[in-house]
Design an enzyme around this catalytic site. Structure first.
Site, PDB file in Angstrom:
ATOM      1  N   ASP A 179      -0.335   1.898  -2.327  1.00  0.00           N
ATOM      2  CA  ASP A 179      -0.278   1.325  -3.673  1.00  0.00           C
ATOM      3  C   ASP A 179      -0.094   2.429  -4.711  1.00  0.00           C
ATOM      4  O   ASP A 179      -0.110   3.611  -4.371  1.00  0.00           O
ATOM      5  CB  ASP A 179      -1.543   0.488  -3.967  1.00  0.00           C
ATOM      6  CG  ASP A 179      -2.836   1.216  -3.593  1.00  0.00           C
ATOM      7  OD1 ASP A 179      -2.810   2.448  -3.425  1.00  0.00           O
ATOM      8  OD2 ASP A 179      -3.871   0.542  -3.477  1.00  0.00           O
ATOM      9  N   ASN A 221     -15.333  -5.331  -3.560  1.00  0.00           N
ATOM     10  CA  ASN A 221     -15.063  -6.775  -3.654  1.00  0.00           C
ATOM     11  C   ASN A 221     -14.168  -7.261  -2.511  1.00  0.00           C
ATOM     12  O   ASN A 221     -13.652  -8.378  -2.543  1.00  0.00           O
ATOM     13  CB  ASN A 221     -14.431  -7.117  -5.008  1.00  0.00           C
ATOM     14  CG  ASN A 221     -13.065  -6.463  -5.195  1.00  0.00           C
ATOM     15  OD1 ASN A 221     -12.589  -5.745  -4.317  1.00  0.00           O
ATOM     16  ND2 ASN A 221     -12.439  -6.706  -6.331  1.00  0.00           N
ATOM     17  N   HIS A 252     -11.235  -5.913  -1.552  1.00  0.00           N
ATOM     18  CA  HIS A 252      -9.782  -5.702  -1.652  1.00  0.00           C
ATOM     19  C   HIS A 252      -9.323  -4.627  -0.672  1.00  0.00           C
ATOM     20  O   HIS A 252     -10.080  -3.729  -0.314  1.00  0.00           O
ATOM     21  CB  HIS A 252      -9.348  -5.381  -3.094  1.00  0.00           C
ATOM     22  CG  HIS A 252      -9.639  -4.011  -3.609  1.00  0.00           C
ATOM     23  ND1 HIS A 252     -10.212  -3.774  -4.831  1.00  0.00           N
ATOM     24  CD2 HIS A 252      -9.412  -2.773  -3.086  1.00  0.00           C
ATOM     25  CE1 HIS A 252     -10.321  -2.481  -5.037  1.00  0.00           C
ATOM     26  NE2 HIS A 252      -9.856  -1.845  -3.988  1.00  0.00           N
ATOM     27  N   GLU A 305      -6.440  -7.919  -4.770  1.00  0.00           N
ATOM     28  CA  GLU A 305      -7.710  -8.359  -5.317  1.00  0.00           C
ATOM     29  C   GLU A 305      -8.031  -9.788  -4.875  1.00  0.00           C
ATOM     30  O   GLU A 305      -7.126 -10.524  -4.430  1.00  0.00           O
ATOM     31  CB  GLU A 305      -7.655  -8.285  -6.853  1.00  0.00           C
ATOM     32  CG  GLU A 305      -7.413  -6.878  -7.409  1.00  0.00           C
ATOM     33  CD  GLU A 305      -8.673  -6.014  -7.417  1.00  0.00           C
ATOM     34  OE1 GLU A 305      -9.549  -6.203  -6.547  1.00  0.00           O
ATOM     35  OE2 GLU A 305      -8.768  -5.153  -8.305  1.00  0.00           O
TER      36      GLU A 305
HETATM   37  C1  GLP Z   1      -8.964   1.738  -4.678  1.00  0.00           C
HETATM   38  C2  GLP Z   1      -7.667   1.732  -3.842  1.00  0.00           C
HETATM   39  C3  GLP Z   1      -7.905   1.212  -2.467  1.00  0.00           C
HETATM   40  C4  GLP Z   1      -9.171   1.848  -1.954  1.00  0.00           C
HETATM   41  C5  GLP Z   1     -10.347   1.282  -2.695  1.00  0.00           C
HETATM   42  C6  GLP Z   1     -11.676   1.953  -2.366  1.00  0.00           C
HETATM   43  O1  GLP Z   1      -8.865   1.092  -5.888  1.00  0.00           O
HETATM   44  N1  GLP Z   1      -6.521   1.087  -4.412  1.00  0.00           N
HETATM   45  O2  GLP Z   1      -6.792   1.472  -1.647  1.00  0.00           O
HETATM   46  O3  GLP Z   1      -9.335   1.577  -0.593  1.00  0.00           O
HETATM   47  O4  GLP Z   1     -10.121   1.196  -4.071  1.00  0.00           O
HETATM   48  O5  GLP Z   1     -11.798   3.203  -2.965  1.00  0.00           O
HETATM   49  P1  GLP Z   1     -12.899   4.257  -2.548  1.00  0.00           P
HETATM   50  O6  GLP Z   1     -12.533   4.741  -1.209  1.00  0.00           O
HETATM   51  O7  GLP Z   1     -12.805   5.334  -3.572  1.00  0.00           O
HETATM   52  O8  GLP Z   1     -14.195   3.552  -2.555  1.00  0.00           O
END
Ligand code: GLP
Length: 260
Positions: A67, A138, A140, A145
């Site tokens: 992404d 959440n 995702h 989302e």
């Molecule tokens: C972000 C990314 C995701 C990621 C998630 C968790 O917003 N777009 O791809 O897996 O949130 O992030 P983190 O590993 O920092 O908890």
């Protein structure tokens, strides 16, 4: 789904790295799907170390980002393409060539066309062999989302309030500085990867991990769609696994496949 519960994020990252190395030992030119966030940092450090030891290289591989933020400036430190370049690109990292790191272009105005093209690019490259994933608190994955289509393709979408607050730490702790829109591989796109490797660390991921493995498949917890994927490895630390009902069973299944 194979679920590995390791004591610490460090042990979990090492276990995840062993899975990546095994895939690349079998198919050295595998196409890797790469994610950002804090969670994969330990895994990427393991891959850089394996590269330094001469046991692993992405020199002949292509990588596709999961992404990207829309509208973030090209040189912004937190632009996902820049994060991934710092983590993976170059001979001192994993050998990945910059031109072989593909990421959705969040800088153009016609991002819908960019999204459709990204799906075609993945398909034309032969599809993603191994997709690395994190998970939001959440539920995702990527930026898919809650409430989105479970079969979506790469698309442009707003970030939820929860995600903006969670990601504010990367933007000086100012939620208003977090981009409001992103472009993400869809759940349908992610599900086409041949192998999924999802990492989750920390207490704040425990509910999402419990839903992921044991909840009903639902757009409320987007990661639950991976229950329908034929080859998924979920690697967690103890805290992220703390709300699972059947962790003993998962441990036994994991030990049977990988050894204790
Ligand atoms: C972000 C990314 C995701 C990621 C998630 C968790 O917003 N777009 O791809 O897996 O949130 O992030 P983190 O590993 O920092 O908890």
């Amino acid at each position: 789904m194979y679920l590995g519960i390791l004591d610490t994020p460090e042990l979990a990252s090492a276990a995840a790295a062993r899975i990546v190395l095994a895939v690349f030992k079998k198919e050295p030119n595998s196409i890797l799907g790469v994610t950002t966030g804090s969670t994969p940092e330990g895994l990427y450090a393991e891959l850089r170390a394996a590269h330094a030891r001469g046991e692993f290289t992405l020199a002949n591989s292509q990588a596709f980002a999961l992404d990207e933020y829309v509208g973030i400036s090209a040189d912004h430190y937190e632009r996902y393409r820049n994060v991934l370049r710092r983590e993976l690109v170059g001979s001192r990292n994993t050998g990945l060539k910059n031109e072989n790191l593909h990421s959705p272009n969040g800088l153009v105005s016609n991002s819908a066309a960019v999204a459709a093209q990204y799906d075609r690019d993945i398909r034309d490259a032969g599809g993603i062999d191994l997709q690395i994933l994190g998970i939001g608190s959440n539920g995702h994955i990527g930026f898919n989302e809650p409430g989105g289509s479970l079969v979506s393709r790469t698309h442009v979408t707003p970030l939820s309030r929860q995600t903006i607050l969670a990601n504010a730490r990367f933007f000086g702790h100012y939620p208003r500085n977090v981009p409001k829109t992103c472009i993400t591989q869809g759940l349908g796109t992610i599900m086409e990867a041949r192998i999924l490797l999802l990492l989750a660390f920390g207490e704040n991921k425990a509910e999402a991990v419990a839903q992921l493995a044991e909840g009903p498949i639902s757009a409320r917890w987007p990661a639950t769609i991976t229950q329908m994927h034929p080859e998924v490895y979920v690697v967690t630390d103890a805290a992220a696994a703390s709300k699972l009902e059947l962790s003993e069973l998962y441990q036994e299944r994991w030990a049977l496949k990988f050894g204790a």
